[in-house]
Design a protein around this motif. Sequence first.
Motif, PDB file in Angstrom:
ATOM      1  N   SER A 195      46.423  33.466  42.101  1.00 19.93           N
ATOM      2  CA  SER A 195      45.915  34.518  42.982  1.00 19.93           C
ATOM      3  C   SER A 195      46.974  35.582  43.211  1.00 19.93           C
ATOM      4  O   SER A 195      46.671  36.777  43.177  1.00 19.93           O
ATOM      5  CB  SER A 195      45.494  33.938  44.323  1.00 19.93           C
ATOM      6  OG  SER A 195      44.669  32.834  44.131  1.00 19.93           O
ATOM      7  N   ILE A 196      48.207  35.141  43.449  1.00 17.86           N
ATOM      8  CA  ILE A 196      49.275  36.124  43.647  1.00 17.86           C
ATOM      9  C   ILE A 196      49.347  37.039  42.434  1.00 17.86           C
ATOM     10  O   ILE A 196      49.404  38.260  42.552  1.00 17.86           O
ATOM     11  CB  ILE A 196      50.631  35.413  43.871  1.00 17.86           C
ATOM     12  CG1 ILE A 196      50.645  34.756  45.239  1.00 17.86           C
ATOM     13  CG2 ILE A 196      51.783  36.399  43.753  1.00 17.86           C
ATOM     14  CD1 ILE A 196      51.912  33.995  45.543  1.00 17.86           C
ATOM     15  N   TYR A 197      49.289  36.430  41.251  1.00 19.27           N
ATOM     16  CA  TYR A 197      49.399  37.205  40.020  1.00 19.27           C
ATOM     17  C   TYR A 197      48.282  38.241  39.930  1.00 19.27           C
ATOM     18  O   TYR A 197      48.517  39.420  39.694  1.00 19.27           O
ATOM     19  CB  TYR A 197      49.359  36.272  38.815  1.00 19.27           C
ATOM     20  CG  TYR A 197      49.432  36.962  37.496  1.00 19.27           C
ATOM     21  CD1 TYR A 197      50.633  37.511  37.055  1.00 19.27           C
ATOM     22  CD2 TYR A 197      48.308  37.081  36.690  1.00 19.27           C
ATOM     23  CE1 TYR A 197      50.713  38.157  35.850  1.00 19.27           C
ATOM     24  CE2 TYR A 197      48.377  37.727  35.474  1.00 19.27           C
ATOM     25  CZ  TYR A 197      49.575  38.259  35.058  1.00 19.27           C
ATOM     26  OH  TYR A 197      49.649  38.904  33.854  1.00 19.27           O
ATOM     27  N   SER A 198      47.039  37.780  40.170  1.00 24.22           N
ATOM     28  CA  SER A 198      45.935  38.726  39.949  1.00 24.22           C
ATOM     29  C   SER A 198      45.864  39.773  41.065  1.00 24.22           C
ATOM     30  O   SER A 198      45.600  40.937  40.799  1.00 24.22           O
ATOM     31  CB  SER A 198      44.613  37.991  39.795  1.00 24.22           C
ATOM     32  OG  SER A 198      44.305  37.320  40.967  1.00 24.22           O
ATOM     33  N   TRP A 199      46.152  39.391  42.304  1.00 25.34           N
ATOM     34  CA  TRP A 199      46.101  40.382  43.392  1.00 25.34           C
ATOM     35  C   TRP A 199      47.206  41.406  43.231  1.00 25.34           C
ATOM     36  O   TRP A 199      47.014  42.595  43.477  1.00 25.34           O
ATOM     37  CB  TRP A 199      46.220  39.685  44.759  1.00 25.34           C
ATOM     38  CG  TRP A 199      45.032  38.848  45.107  1.00 25.34           C
ATOM     39  CD1 TRP A 199      44.122  38.338  44.236  1.00 25.34           C
ATOM     40  CD2 TRP A 199      44.619  38.422  46.399  1.00 25.34           C
ATOM     41  NE1 TRP A 199      43.186  37.610  44.895  1.00 25.34           N
ATOM     42  CE2 TRP A 199      43.465  37.640  46.238  1.00 25.34           C
ATOM     43  CE3 TRP A 199      45.121  38.607  47.679  1.00 25.34           C
ATOM     44  CZ2 TRP A 199      42.792  37.055  47.304  1.00 25.34           C
ATOM     45  CZ3 TRP A 199      44.452  38.021  48.746  1.00 25.34           C
ATOM     46  CH2 TRP A 199      43.303  37.259  48.558  1.00 25.34           C
ATOM     47  N   ARG A 200      48.369  40.936  42.831  1.00 21.15           N
ATOM     48  CA  ARG A 200      49.480  41.864  42.599  1.00 21.15           C
ATOM     49  C   ARG A 200      49.061  42.902  41.555  1.00 21.15           C
ATOM     50  O   ARG A 200      49.308  44.094  41.698  1.00 21.15           O
ATOM     51  CB  ARG A 200      50.678  41.057  42.095  1.00 21.15           C
ATOM     52  CG  ARG A 200      51.792  41.885  41.530  1.00 21.15           C
ATOM     53  CD  ARG A 200      52.653  41.047  40.592  1.00 21.15           C
ATOM     54  NE  ARG A 200      52.129  41.084  39.245  1.00 21.15           N
ATOM     55  CZ  ARG A 200      52.735  41.669  38.219  1.00 21.15           C
ATOM     56  NH1 ARG A 200      53.892  42.240  38.401  1.00 21.15           N
ATOM     57  NH2 ARG A 200      52.195  41.678  37.026  1.00 21.15           N
TER      58      ARG A 200
END
Lengths: 447, 366
Positions: B243-248
């Motif tokens: 999630s961090i990867y995609s939201w970033r």
Amino acid sequence: MNLFKQFKQYPTAIIGLILIAIIIFIALYAIITIPYEEAVRLWRGNEEDTYRNPQKVPPVWVNLFRKDKFPESFSIYLTDEENKEVVVEDNSEDGLINKTYTYKFDYNYSTYLQEIILYGRNSFQEKQPFIEAFIITPDGRNIRVVNGGMSPKYVFRFSQDSKLKRRVKSDAIKGIFSTPESIKNESPELLKGEYTLVTKVRSFEENTKISVELVAHGRVFGVAGTDHLRRDISIALLWGAPIGLTFGLIAALGISILTMTISATGTWFGGFVDLLIQRITEVNMMLPFLPILIMVGTFYSKSILAILGVTIMLSIFSSSIKTYRATFVQIKQSTYIEAAKVYGASNRRIIFRYMLPKIIPMLIPGLVLSIPSYVFLEASLAVLGLGDPRLPTWGKLINDAHTNGALWNAEYYWILEPALLLIITGFAFAMVGFALDKIFNPRLREQ
Amino acid sequence: MTNNKKRESTLQRIGKYTILRLITLFITVVVGVYLTIIIANMGGYVDELVKGQVQESLTMRLTADESFRNLPKENREALLQRELALEFDRLGLNDPFLVRSMRFLLRAIKLDFGTANHMISASGSNKVRLIIGEQLPPTLLLMGTSNLLLFFIVMLIALYLSRRYGSYSDRFFTSLSPLSSMPSWFYGIFLILVFAALLRILPFGGMLGAPPPERGSWEYVASVLKHMILPVTSLTVSALFASIYSWRTFFLIFSSEDYVDMAKAKGLPSGLIRRRYILRPTLPTIITSFSLMLITMWMGAMVTEKVFQWPGLGTVIVNAVGLYDTAVIVGTTIIYGYLLAITVFLLDFVYALVDPRVKIGAGNRS
């Protein structure tokens, strides 16, 4: 080739590829060395396959990391006359067997054996043969273990014999392998040195055949240890690889290709077909996937093929249909599709030859990334108790270990070995998938 | 005046959008439940279930009757069969499949799942509705806590990383994203190993310590909280890094828009740019992706509950599988369908609140 060059820029991807190669190697090794039927049979845990294995013990290599070594398991046919480790004294007369087998073994470990068993097989008509066994300890005690008649399928377990227990004034194995002075202490002193097992066998009929096997269950076993049913865990570790990989690959490939085709068809025809596909997708996303799998597994079949089929069917109309659709809508308006329409290409030709190939770069990273999630799905189902009952898999090992309290009893090897293989599989495909994603969709990389 | 009027119409639009979504979702759920019933009944299991219940209650009723017990054996059997046939007819079990499945659908929508064969709720009832209802709060507690934690942690880290694109911490977190390929129960096993088995500081599983503290007392709350730490952590961590990867990435995409550059050129304060020009337009995308992730998380939570022996819905369905309690299995499956729909609806509502397109009533979603 350009792809490979780009690939080399990502060291994680190279590591991922190497890990995938290792898992595939394990899978191939499993299929070649243990045929499928053999693996399924061994995993049933029949007595004749597992009687030499101790119960719930870690692998042999844990001794490398320990100062106090665990005893290894061993077994030997005492009556096998070609074996040089056993000294035979033959007093047979007139076809009646009267033999004494002497077997010496070193015991230099810091813990007790789990169990010692004598397995006897013989053929007699009316009169039972006679067996007598002694153990001579390093400090010169001569302990009578057993004397009595031998049934056709004779089994003598040291720890379960009450007479032996009385003779050594303790738990049988502890009594034999401890110094007699310390036996009453809370933790008796273990006596290291050379032990001798003397076994006398006599028959009272002609042509009686007798075989006696000594089986000692240690505290370590094999390369992977054993489980609660004395099964060799390495079977499931090895066979988990081909089963998991096949499940993951077929599911990921089948779902990606079908989803892509359906999405392209819907976008190309538009109108009612497109609308229908979109509505089906919305309903399908609301379907509780795992509970339905559980329902199918409980009501119909736990076979891995049935589960695989249902998994694919329930995952075709996933959210990626919408992602693909967005791209297909763009492709549909491009000039080369226009050109294809003008020269009179059929619908099928346009979908399969002109639209689908365009989306493959987008598809491949997703496909590679989804493989581990299906490998883990198989494991998740096993943890829920819905694994294929016949198959040895990684998930089944974790489930067995967890339900038998492996974590509570500190039998960590049981859970960590399959978990490690699952991690390697998951990481390998994820690393390769992320690299592919960056290569095929450079927009993300540049951001 | 105009301002007030505008706000009203915004509210109306949000309301209209929400009601529309509610209706479509309801239809979707009904179709979903119907599909579930068809899958469950493919081998006639739901029918067998109902027939079994009818037979049991009828036999009970008849054997309680003195005059029936005094009948000769053959007569008794014949009478039972005749009554049974009448009862099946009355309940419509001999109707065509379409009619029957519709009837079951109606019951499922009214949350009437019949009675369990073996399982009993803590209050002693064998009504499936009560068995499920009792185990629902722990599941909601677990999921709600993990979802909220996940949302805010991911939001904070993703925003932070998007401002430091290409930095050491950015590369560190993005390189961790393969960790999310492992499901939450898998993390659970490792957390149990470390914190329960090796360090012995947190419990292995369950929801309450032994002996269970009195309901409503502070010890009760403390005990539940202590038992929650590991399952919540495993649920959160498993979804965290991807999630961090995609939201970033979403933040990065939206912060490279022209209007952001424009705002910077105008000299607006960076806090304002972040809130109004980056966060606001990214939120709808983020909520859509969060909603998709939650659907997966619900399924992961089932296995996590089993691993932690958490007394929730996942445990109910696993126990029901063990006892072959068909009514409970079908009932729980349908409840999961509802829960998914409610999750999606709640997020849709938030979506309506934050998406300017819904507010100004222009354009359509999708």
